[in-house]
Every structure is written in C-alpha cells, then in structure tokens.
Design an enzyme around this catalytic site. Structure first.
Site, mmCIF file in Angstrom:
data_model
loop_
_atom_site.group_PDB
_atom_site.id
_atom_site.type_symbol
_atom_site.label_atom_id
_atom_site.label_comp_id
_atom_site.label_asym_id
_atom_site.label_seq_id
_atom_site.Cartn_x
_atom_site.Cartn_y
_atom_site.Cartn_z
ATOM 1 N N ARG A 149 18.230 -7.547 -10.811
ATOM 2 C CA ARG A 149 18.608 -8.425 -11.918
ATOM 3 C C ARG A 149 17.357 -8.859 -12.674
ATOM 4 O O ARG A 149 16.391 -9.347 -12.077
ATOM 5 C CB ARG A 149 19.341 -9.654 -11.380
ATOM 6 C CG ARG A 149 19.943 -10.552 -12.447
ATOM 7 C CD ARG A 149 20.551 -11.781 -11.796
ATOM 8 N NE ARG A 149 21.249 -12.621 -12.771
ATOM 9 C CZ ARG A 149 21.682 -13.853 -12.513
ATOM 10 N NH1 ARG A 149 21.498 -14.364 -11.297
ATOM 11 N NH2 ARG A 149 22.304 -14.554 -13.436
ATOM 12 N N GLY A 168 6.219 -6.290 -11.832
ATOM 13 C CA GLY A 168 4.873 -6.342 -12.366
ATOM 14 C C GLY A 168 4.080 -5.060 -12.214
ATOM 15 O O GLY A 168 3.111 -4.843 -12.934
ATOM 16 N N GLU A 169 4.474 -4.201 -11.270
ATOM 17 C CA GLU A 169 3.645 -3.042 -10.963
ATOM 18 C C GLU A 169 4.305 -1.693 -11.231
ATOM 19 O O GLU A 169 3.618 -0.697 -11.467
ATOM 20 C CB GLU A 169 3.189 -3.126 -9.499
ATOM 21 C CG GLU A 169 2.264 -4.319 -9.299
ATOM 22 C CD GLU A 169 1.922 -4.600 -7.855
ATOM 23 O OE1 GLU A 169 0.878 -4.111 -7.391
ATOM 24 O OE2 GLU A 169 2.682 -5.325 -7.191
ATOM 25 N N GLY A 179 -5.449 -10.801 -13.107
ATOM 26 C CA GLY A 179 -6.057 -10.481 -11.821
ATOM 27 C C GLY A 179 -5.860 -9.035 -11.433
ATOM 28 O O GLY A 179 -6.759 -8.388 -10.922
ATOM 29 N N PHE A 180 -4.634 -8.528 -11.616
ATOM 30 C CA PHE A 180 -4.304 -7.133 -11.333
ATOM 31 C C PHE A 180 -4.628 -6.757 -9.890
ATOM 32 O O PHE A 180 -4.936 -5.605 -9.590
ATOM 33 C CB PHE A 180 -5.011 -6.194 -12.317
ATOM 34 C CG PHE A 180 -4.849 -6.606 -13.751
ATOM 35 C CD1 PHE A 180 -3.606 -6.526 -14.361
ATOM 36 C CD2 PHE A 180 -5.902 -7.123 -14.468
ATOM 37 C CE1 PHE A 180 -3.433 -6.935 -15.673
ATOM 38 C CE2 PHE A 180 -5.737 -7.540 -15.779
ATOM 39 C CZ PHE A 180 -4.496 -7.443 -16.379
#
Length: 692
Positions: A574, A650-651, A230-231
C-alpha cells in the site's frame, strides 16, 4: 477512517527547508562553539612514527591538536572504524591521525595543514581481482545471509542446457555523497553529553557513544532534527560524532566536526567493487535449468563487510539447479559499508544483464523470458510469497512504455549519428521491519501529539507518520502533530533497509488506534511497543518487486549515451503518500542512472586511495541527464506485512535501473558492455571494436 493514508500530502517540513530555517547538525547555536578539522593519514599502510604539532598550535585561533598520544582514551568499540586516535596504526590511506580544534573553521583547517606527521610505511595491496590469493569464502555475507547456497547439480544442468550464457560483469566502487556531509556538534555539561548529528538513527549513535565513553545512555541526548541525505552511509555512527565528543570533552567547549567532502570516501564507507560471474542454462523454451551467481568483493583489514550481491538470485527466478557464492579479499582499503540497496543494486545489475544476454541467445523477448521463469514460491527458502506481482509490473510497464512495437534486432534504429535502443530489467527488495515504540497524546485543544524516535532523512517520514496516525485516530490530518529525531522520544530503529516507515508506522498506528479506543473512556494518551510482533518470524517470503524500462540514444561519433525515457512500475504494498512515494521512486531511478552512466571510483594501486574523491571527479546525475522519468505502481494489497500493508520503497527504485539502461545500450548498438559505468570512452571503444 479519514482517508489520509495514500493522499499526496505535502511535506510538513518543506517550508522550513526551502526557506532555510531548517537546522541541520552543524547549525544549532551554541555559545563558545569551536570547530575541528581532521588530519588524514598520508600512507596506505603503516604506523605513525611522529607528530609535530608546533606549527599547528602557533596558528592564531587553534585551541588544541588531538593525536593518538594525547586524545581521550575510549573503550574498544564493536566497530573498529571508530577506534579513533587510540594508537599509531594506519590501516588505510585517509585514516584520521589527528584533529585540530580552533575558534573558527578557517583556523582549524589552517592548523590541520600545519600538522607534520611522519610514518613508518609498509607495503600495501589495494587491487581486487577474482584470482587474488587472499580471496576467501566468509561464514556469512551481510544481513546474516549464508555465503554459499546450492541446490541440485548446477554444473551438470548447465552443461546439458540448450542455451547457455557464461559471462562476467564488474561494478566499481561507488560513493554515497549525501548533500549534507557527515557532521556532528557535541557539548558536555555536568557529565552529560548532548549531540546534534547527521545520522539515520540517533538511538544507535547514543548506544555507541555510551560504550565508548563509559556513560549510562540516559546521560546522553542525541538529536537529528533534519538530515540532508545519507543513502546508507549515515546508518551507523561515523568518525565525526566520536571526534566531536572527544574534542568537546578535551576543550570543555561545544565542538562541531563537519567532515570535508574529499575525506568522505575513506572514512564513511563505500559500496565495494563487485566482480560477478553468471552462468545461466535454459531449455529451448526459455525455462532456466541452471543458475550460478558468484561474487568477489573486497573488505578492509580491520572490519569484514561482504556485499550480499548474490542474494537476489536466490529470490528472483525459478531454477531447479542453482549456486550462489560470495568471496571476499581483505585489502588495505577503507572499510566498505552500506549504500542504497546494498547487495540488490550490484547483484541485480549483473543478473538482469545476464538474463538479457540469455534472451538474445534464445531469440526470445526479454519480458517474456522473465515471465516464463516466474517462481511459485521463493526459490531459496520454499516459502510462499506474501505477495508477488512482478509479472503484472512487467506487463503494465510494457504497456505504458510501448514495448510491443519494439524491433528486437539490435543496432537497427538510427537518427543521424544516434543509435536508439530500449531495455528492460526487473527489480526486487526485501521487506524488513523492526520493533518500535510510539506514544500518542490527546491535547486540550482537540489536536494530537504523536512521538517516536524516527529519523526523517529527506523521505517525508514526518508527513507519512502523521497520515498513519490520522487514519488510526479517525481525525483530519491537520490535527495530528509529529515529533521525531531525538533519543528523548520513544525508542525506534534507524532509517535503513527501506524499513523505517513500516517499523515506525506500525507503532504509530498501534499507539493512535489504542488512544482512539481509550478516548471513549476519557483516556488521554497511549503507548505502543511492537516488540514480539514486528520482529516475529513470518511464514511468508516478503519482498517488493518492480520493472524498469529505458530508452537510450548512443552517439556513434562520441560514444555518449543519453537516456530519453525511464519508466518504473512497482508492486510495493500500500502506498502511504503518493507524492513522497513518487519522489522516492524517481530518486532511486535517478541514482540508478548515475550508477549506469556516470558514477564510478578508481582505487589507485600505487597511492592506495580513491582518485574520485569529490563531486568534481565523481559525477552524479543531474536533471539534464534524463529527458523523461516516470514512476507508477500497482494497487497491491498485502495483509501479511504490518497494519498499513506497506512495503519499503526507498531503495527498489535503484535496483533495476542500471541493467535496464545497459540492456538498452546493447539493443541500440549490438555491443555488450559488462563494466559500469558506461562512459563515452568505453562505449566508443566497443563501437570501434565492433566495426573492426
């Protein structure tokens, strides 16, 4: 504790995906299912004056053609991009003006080609410039950030600085292009709506559909079992799900709408172009005295979306005098929207490139310049950081990369026709978390079932949540089963803003820890709700940080840039799964490579549309585009985040990559290119201009 968290556990759905048994939104069997194909507007601005559906309805297999004249009426949506087929207005080229429903996909496509639409066209304007007469300062940029922040006297401090950099950068429009296009299948039965959709959050889809169709949410079920990427573009409901529900209601049959890839840039959002002006002033010792970052971007005329690209400059470096400004122009363009690391990706490209230019001006090592400007507290808010190990990332990255042996002079390393260079850039991304719920059940066979409406968009969320649950229960990982991806599960926020695992994992941890306590008293299940805890105000500024290093080879004959090495070192709390984390970091860096070298879109001023509308013209990177890519991380402990001590990952991988590559190209050639992507024509022009 079982030690599940942190282990490189394999993805639970991996075998299904590689064997082809994983079902995506358009693959669920449904007897009598029809297919639908949309018709995009053929003008950049105006009104539909007529629609002739005669030829389309004559195509064998065509069941119906929906237009603004006969489509079901919807309630006014909060998101104007979802007011589909409700009136004759055309706000931009590519806006859907009809939908053809047919027995087969081929018939639907043929029917769509046969629809004849006439327009009353109007003059349009799609060209963004920093001096556009329609540019204004909005009340806020995305995320609720103030559009303007100013401290001290940045202009006076700049004028008094020993070293000054005043530069402009341009990042073009960028497109998300997930592997699975935006797809939805809808079915109505006894006044209830069931939807399979490719979305980053089924709860948001259900809420929007309930409002549009006037239904109680409990009469709608939305599932997203597997999502092919999806991004950011699937972070909010898109036209496919609304059109599918409309067509299914109109025809009385299940209907699938899979948006053609060529249509995506116009209707599912894009990263808007950003024009940056950076003014950095520093003393001879390299300490910043003044920092100004001004951004101009575009939005559509129907929905304000302001890319928050100046916000990272409020976080990164200590500067007593600063100004950050966002400006926007409303044009006749498709509505921009979320794309991986919105704000941070374009903003940090400009800031980290300008900092490299300042290092050159000062004759200072760019790693040391960043270290020298490390703040004690978050510059904008004055709050202490919950943890900040950017300096350690820079030092560790420099060690791993062999930075100490670098000759700082640009354009001196050669191998035949190739110029070699290295570059560095820093990265940051905020820690975000939202309230979530989860349940944990003890099953008779000794295993456990954990349920939460998380969405796994390819990140391995199922696996990581099982690891969190296993640790909290104190049992082996194989004894924990996870259910995600449906509104029939306990509510949870969408997968976006690198907040998913932190939000869902908190609830999963609490549910499983609570169940473990209850098992001592023969309890069989436990429900957790993190409302009031996950969304509580923090006294700390919470961010992840990283450092990117790149080595490039620039061909002096062709202008081609090849990336030989990419290295990222991160401080992201973590790490919950070493295998999936490395995959996320590498994926982000690969996307940053595309941003630097191949990805870019052009708005055709006369036609009013993006010219790079498919993967034949919009070039995403492939394996051959980078010889070596490595991701590492620090063992960062931060108890002020969530029970797992995790930050989003994720980014942040995309954030600093483009700048590191651009800085490496400058080091290789001595040419400073300030517009992305660094395509061979631009690089070669720069090389020729330098020789002249």
């Amino acid at each position: 504790m079982t030690g599940s968290v942190g282990a490189p556990a394999e993805r639970r759905e991996g075998r299904e995906k590689v064997s082809g048994t994983a079902r995506y939104a358009g693959e669920f069997p449904s007897p009598g299912r029809a297919q639908a194909w949309p018709v995009p507007a053929g003008v950049a601005r105006g009104r539909v004056s007529g629609v002739d559906t005669t030829a389309a309805l004559a195509v064998p297999g065509v069941l119906a053609v929906l237009t603004h004249e006969n489509a079901p009426r919807l309630a006014d949506p909060d998101d104007p991009t979802l007011a589909l087929l409700q009136n004759a207005r055309v706000p931009h080229r590519g806006w859907f003006v009809a939908l053809v429903v047919a027995e087969t996909l081929e018939a639907a496509r043929a029917g769509a080609a046969a629809v004849r639409v006439t327009y009353d066209a109007e003059e349009h304007d799609v060209t963004l410039t920093a001096s556009h007469p329609g540019v204004y300062v909005p009340e806020e940029a995305n995320g609720g950030h103030p559009a303007v922040r100013e401290q001290g006297d940045p202009d006076g401090a700049f004028d008094a600085s020993d070293a000054r950099v005043d530069v402009a950068y341009r990042v073009p429009p960028l497109h998300n292009h997930p592997m699975e296009p935006h797809t939805s299948t809808a079915r109505w039965e006894d006044g209830r709506l069931t939807v399979h959709t490719s979305s980053q959050g089924t709860g948001a889809v259900r809420a929007v559909l309930a409002g549009l169709f006037g239904l109680p949410e409990e009469r709608i079920v939305v599932t997203a079992e597997h999502v092919g990427g999806g991004f950011g573009s699937k972070g909010t409901p898109r036209p496919d799900v609304v059109l599918a529900a409309m067509a299914a209601r109109e025809t009385g049959r299940p209907v699938t709408v899979a948006l053609p890839r060529r249509y995506l840039p116009a209707v599912v959002g894009h990263r808007p172009p950003t024009l940056h002006r950076l003014r950095l002033g520093a003393g001879a010792d390299g300490r910043l005295a003044s920092l100004t970052h001004e951004v101009t971007t575009h939005t559509s005329r129907i929905k304000e979306f302001v890319e928050q690209a100046a916000v990272p400059a409020r976080v990164m470096y200590a500067a007593p005098h600063s100004r950050t400004v966002h400006r926007v122009a409303a044009l006749d363009v498709p509505s921009p929207s979320w794309m991986r690391a919105p704000g941070e990706a374009p903003g940090m490209y400009a800031l980290e490139s300008a900092l490299d230019e300042l290092a050159t001006e000062l004759g200072m090592d760019p790693v040391e310049l960043r270290v020298r400007n490390e703040p004690d507290v978050e510059p904008d808010s004055g709050r202490p950081f919950s943890s900040r190990h950017l300096v350690e990332c820079l030092r560790e990255g420099a060690r791993r990369f062999g930075w100490a042996g670098r000759d700082p002079r640009p354009g001196v390393r050669r191998e035949g026709p190739l110029l070699l260079g290295t570059g560095v850039a820093a990265a940051t991304y905020p820690v975000m978390v939202g309230p979530s719920t989860a349940t944990a059940h003890a099953l008779p066979n000794g295993s456990f079932l954990v349920r939460t409406n998380a969405t796994d968009i390819g990140t391995g969320a199922r696996t990581v949540l099982a690891q969190v649950g296993a640790d909290a229960l104190g049992v082996p990982l194989e004894r924990v089963r996870i259910e995600v991806g449906s509104t029939e599960l306990p509510s949870a926020p969408l997968a976006g803003g690198s907040s998913g695992t932190a939000s869902w994992g908190w609830a999963v941890h609490d549910a499983c820890a609570g169940l473990a306590r209850r098992l001592a008293g023969q309890g069989l299940d436990h429900r957790a709700d993190t409302t009031g805890a996950a969304d509580a105000e923090s006294d700390f500024a919470r961010h992840a940080f990283g450092a990117h290093f790149a080595e490039v080879a620039v061909d002096m004959v062709t202008g081609e840039v090849r990336v030989g090495r990419l290295l990222g070192v991160y401080a992201a709390g973590r790490i919950l799964n070493a295998r999936t984390a490395r995959s996320q970091f590498v994926g982000g860096m690969t996307m940053g490579l595309g941003m630097a070298l191949t990805e870019g879109s052009t708005m055709d001023a006369a036609f009013g549309d993006f010219t790079e509308s498919d993967l034949a013209s919009y070039h995403v990177p492939v394996h051959a585009d980078v010889a070596g890519i490595e991701a590492h991380w620090l063992d960062e402990e931060d108890s002020r985040l969530n029970p797992m001590g995790s930050k989003g990952i994720g980014e942040i991988g995309i954030v600093g990559t483009a700048a590191a590559i651009g800085n490496a190209v400058h080091h290789a050639t001595g040419v400073r290119l300030r517009e992305l992507p660094l395509t061979p024509d631009r690089v070669l022009t720069g090389l020729l201009d330098r020789r002249a």
